[in-house]
Design a protein around this motif. Structure first.
Motif, short mmCIF file in Angstrom:
data_model
loop_
_atom_site.label_atom_id
_atom_site.label_comp_id
_atom_site.label_asym_id
_atom_site.label_seq_id
_atom_site.Cartn_x
_atom_site.Cartn_y
_atom_site.Cartn_z
N ASP A 146 1.01 -0.78 -0.03
CA ASP A 146 0.01 -0.33 0.03
C ASP A 146 1.08 1.10 -0.23
O ASP A 146 1.72 1.30 0.58
CB ASP A 146 -0.72 0.02 1.40
CG ASP A 146 -1.61 1.60 1.01
OD1 ASP A 146 -1.60 2.19 1.00
OD2 ASP A 146 -2.94 0.91 1.09
N PRO A 147 0.82 2.53 -0.81
CA PRO A 147 1.21 3.00 -0.94
C PRO A 147 1.79 4.22 -0.16
O PRO A 147 2.68 4.89 0.49
CB PRO A 147 1.39 4.10 -2.30
CG PRO A 147 -0.07 2.92 -3.31
CD PRO A 147 -0.16 2.01 -1.88
N PHE A 148 0.22 4.62 0.45
CA PHE A 148 0.72 4.99 1.41
C PHE A 148 1.69 4.64 2.78
O PHE A 148 2.14 5.24 3.91
CB PHE A 148 -0.66 5.96 2.51
CG PHE A 148 -1.37 6.91 1.57
CD1 PHE A 148 -0.77 7.76 0.58
CD2 PHE A 148 -2.50 7.27 2.03
CE1 PHE A 148 -0.76 9.09 -0.31
CE2 PHE A 148 -3.25 8.53 1.03
CZ PHE A 148 -2.42 9.36 0.09
N VAL A 149 1.15 3.34 3.18
CA VAL A 149 1.69 2.27 4.19
C VAL A 149 3.18 2.47 4.19
O VAL A 149 3.52 2.20 5.45
CB VAL A 149 0.93 1.15 4.49
CG1 VAL A 149 1.32 0.30 5.51
CG2 VAL A 149 -0.29 1.12 5.03
N ARG A 150 3.81 2.90 2.97
CA ARG A 150 5.17 2.61 2.84
C ARG A 150 6.04 3.63 3.28
O ARG A 150 6.82 4.18 3.54
CB ARG A 150 5.30 2.58 0.72
CG ARG A 150 6.81 2.37 0.76
CD ARG A 150 6.44 1.84 -0.78
NE ARG A 150 8.44 1.70 -1.38
CZ ARG A 150 8.30 2.68 -2.05
NH1 ARG A 150 7.55 3.89 -2.84
NH2 ARG A 150 9.64 2.71 -2.58
N LEU A 151 5.19 4.58 2.46
CA LEU A 151 5.24 6.73 2.90
C LEU A 151 5.44 6.58 4.90
O LEU A 151 6.74 7.08 5.12
CB LEU A 151 4.17 7.43 2.95
CG LEU A 151 4.60 7.76 1.01
CD1 LEU A 151 3.42 8.58 1.27
CD2 LEU A 151 5.92 7.93 0.36
N ILE A 152 4.13 5.76 5.32
CA ILE A 152 4.48 5.72 6.83
C ILE A 152 5.74 4.95 7.29
O ILE A 152 6.20 5.35 8.04
CB ILE A 152 3.90 5.12 7.46
CG1 ILE A 152 1.91 5.74 7.06
CG2 ILE A 152 3.23 5.33 8.99
CD1 ILE A 152 1.19 5.61 7.44
N SER A 153 5.96 3.79 6.51
CA SER A 153 7.53 2.59 7.00
C SER A 153 8.39 3.38 7.31
O SER A 153 9.36 3.52 7.39
CB SER A 153 7.22 1.49 6.05
OG SER A 153 8.11 0.92 6.26
N ALA A 154 8.46 4.25 5.08
CA ALA A 154 9.63 5.29 5.11
C ALA A 154 10.47 6.10 6.55
O ALA A 154 11.05 5.75 6.94
CB ALA A 154 10.39 5.35 4.16
N PHE A 155 9.16 6.64 6.47
CA PHE A 155 9.62 8.33 7.57
C PHE A 155 9.70 7.63 9.04
O PHE A 155 11.21 7.73 9.32
CB PHE A 155 7.96 8.65 7.80
CG PHE A 155 7.70 9.78 8.84
CD1 PHE A 155 8.43 11.18 8.86
CD2 PHE A 155 8.05 9.57 9.78
CE1 PHE A 155 9.08 12.22 9.54
CE2 PHE A 155 7.62 11.01 11.36
CZ PHE A 155 8.43 11.94 10.79
#
Length: 400
Positions: free
Chosen positions: A231-240
């Motif tokens: 999921d693109p938004f979950v990936r952003l959270i993980s990266a942050f």
């Protein structure tokens, strides 16, 4: 009678065969029939041979045409990387051990990419594969021994998949023993991310130049290609969380300080090291991170790999991937993929995920982000949502 006899004699001298016919009519009739029969047989033989030659020519032309169509890329056609025939040509590669349900899932994932690429977002605007810059091919790791191409996506189990690729290709030597690693778990995480140790398409082009395009065409056609997404938004959270919540000197110096200065309303300097910054309470917030992403996109800058769109990293519209795994079903997908690659007897994918970012966290993380910003962010990552079948995040787009 004498004139007639004289005439007959003359005819016998000039046209002896005619005279012979007059005296031996029955014999000539038999001989003529035989000659006519021979001529008919010869004529039929010629006609039959001509028909056979025509049929052979037609069949030969069809065979050559099929060969050209099949091996056009391998022989260096006008376009080494034509727009992919988006039919599911590799569905026959799925092994018998695949369950009917899983085959249906994989076919649906591939079909969705085909549909999105050809209709919704990219009509007429997809560049051919050979037009992709070299620097954008460095995520395509190649294992020639097992004929595998893996496009790694940061924050999508890429550490462990790189470990698997290293063990299979035997391309990574242990500093202690000087021999290739044979156990996935034995490879240190920091060591595995040194991409220079892996053979990639970018490295192939850098070493051999444009002639290697032809070699790449053959690999794309004959190797099994796979990637994993989430999921693109979950990936952003993980990266942050990984790059900014935890002390990370590299990302603090490259991005963190700039984000704090630009969006933290600070007039002075920020600490030079991540340790001092965290001790003093200087850390980018998730809101500041989103502001940074949107500004970078508006300025048409290339995003860092850890939050860059999968569409830009792996080029799914130009590459006909044989296997599209998802992090949400990682264990099942990994097991099936290793069977597809016929390497499940050589290597096992590590089980378990440490500190895994969950999709259920989306609402909490985006709760303080204005809806207008979330909407703009969704448009930035919408191709990834659509290509890989993730639903529109309604719970965060309309949380106010």
């Amino acid at each position: 009678m004498e004139p007639y006899l004289s005439s007959t004699v003359a005819e016998q001298k000039v046209f002896p065969s005619v005279t012979n016919v007059q005296h031996h009519g029955a014999q000539i009739t038999s001989s003529s029939s035989t000659n006519i029969g021979h001529c008919w047989i010869f004529r039929m033989f010629i006609m039959g041979t001509w028909r056979s030659l025509r049929l052979a020519f037609i069949l030969g032309s069809l065979f050559v045409t099929l060969l050209i169509i099949t091996y056009w890329d391998d022989v260096g056609g006008f376009n080494l990387f034509p727009q992919q025939d988006r039919k599911l040509a590799h569905s026959s590669m799925l092994p018998a051990s695949f369950t009917t349900t899983f085959m249906g899932v994989m076919t649906a994932r591939k079909q969705r990419i085909m549909d999105v690429c050809s209709q919704k977002y990219f009509p007429g605007s997809i560049p051919a594969f050979e037009q992709i810059p070299i620097r954008e091919l460095d995520h395509l790791i190649v294992d020639d021994k097992h004929k595998i191409i893996y496009c790694y996506v940061p924050k999508v189990a890429c550490t462990n998949w790189k470990r698997v690729m290293a063990v299979l290709s035997q391309s990574l030597l242990s500093p202690k023993t000087g021999k290739p690693y044979t156990e996935v778990a034995a490879i240190p995480a920091d060591f595995i991310h040194q991409i220079s140790m892996f053979p990639t398409f970018a490295k192939l082009l850098g070493q051999r130049g444009s002639p290697s395009r032809h070699m790449m065409a053959g690999k794309l056609q004959n190797y099994t290609k796979f990637l994993f997404v989430r999921d693109p938004f979950v990936r952003l959270i993980s990266a942050f969380r990984d790059k900014f919540e935890r002390p990370n000197e590299l990302f603090y110096s490259r991005f963190g300080k700039d984000i704090i200065l630009r969006y933290g309303n600070l007039s002075g300097e920020v600490p030079k090291t991540v340790a001092k910054a965290h001790a003093a309470g200087f850390q980018p917030t998730f809101l500041q991170f989103i502001l940074y992403l949107l500004d970078e996109a508006r300025e048409k800058k290339i995003l860092n790999d850890h939050w860059r769109q999968v569409n830009s990293l792996c080029h799914p519209c130009q590459m006909n991937y044989d296997f599209i795994g998802q992090l949400e079903t990682l264990e099942t997908d990994a097991e099936q993929l290793l069977k597809l690659l016929q390497v499940d007897h050589l290597v096992q994918f590590p089980s378990g995920q440490e500190n895994h970012t969950l999709a259920s966290w989306e609402r909490d993380w985006f709760g303080q982000i204005p809806v207008s910003m979330i909407t703009e962010l969704y448009k930035l990552y919408q191709p990834d949502f659509e290509l890989f079948g993730y639903p529109e995040p309604v719970n965060v787009l309309h949380h106010q």
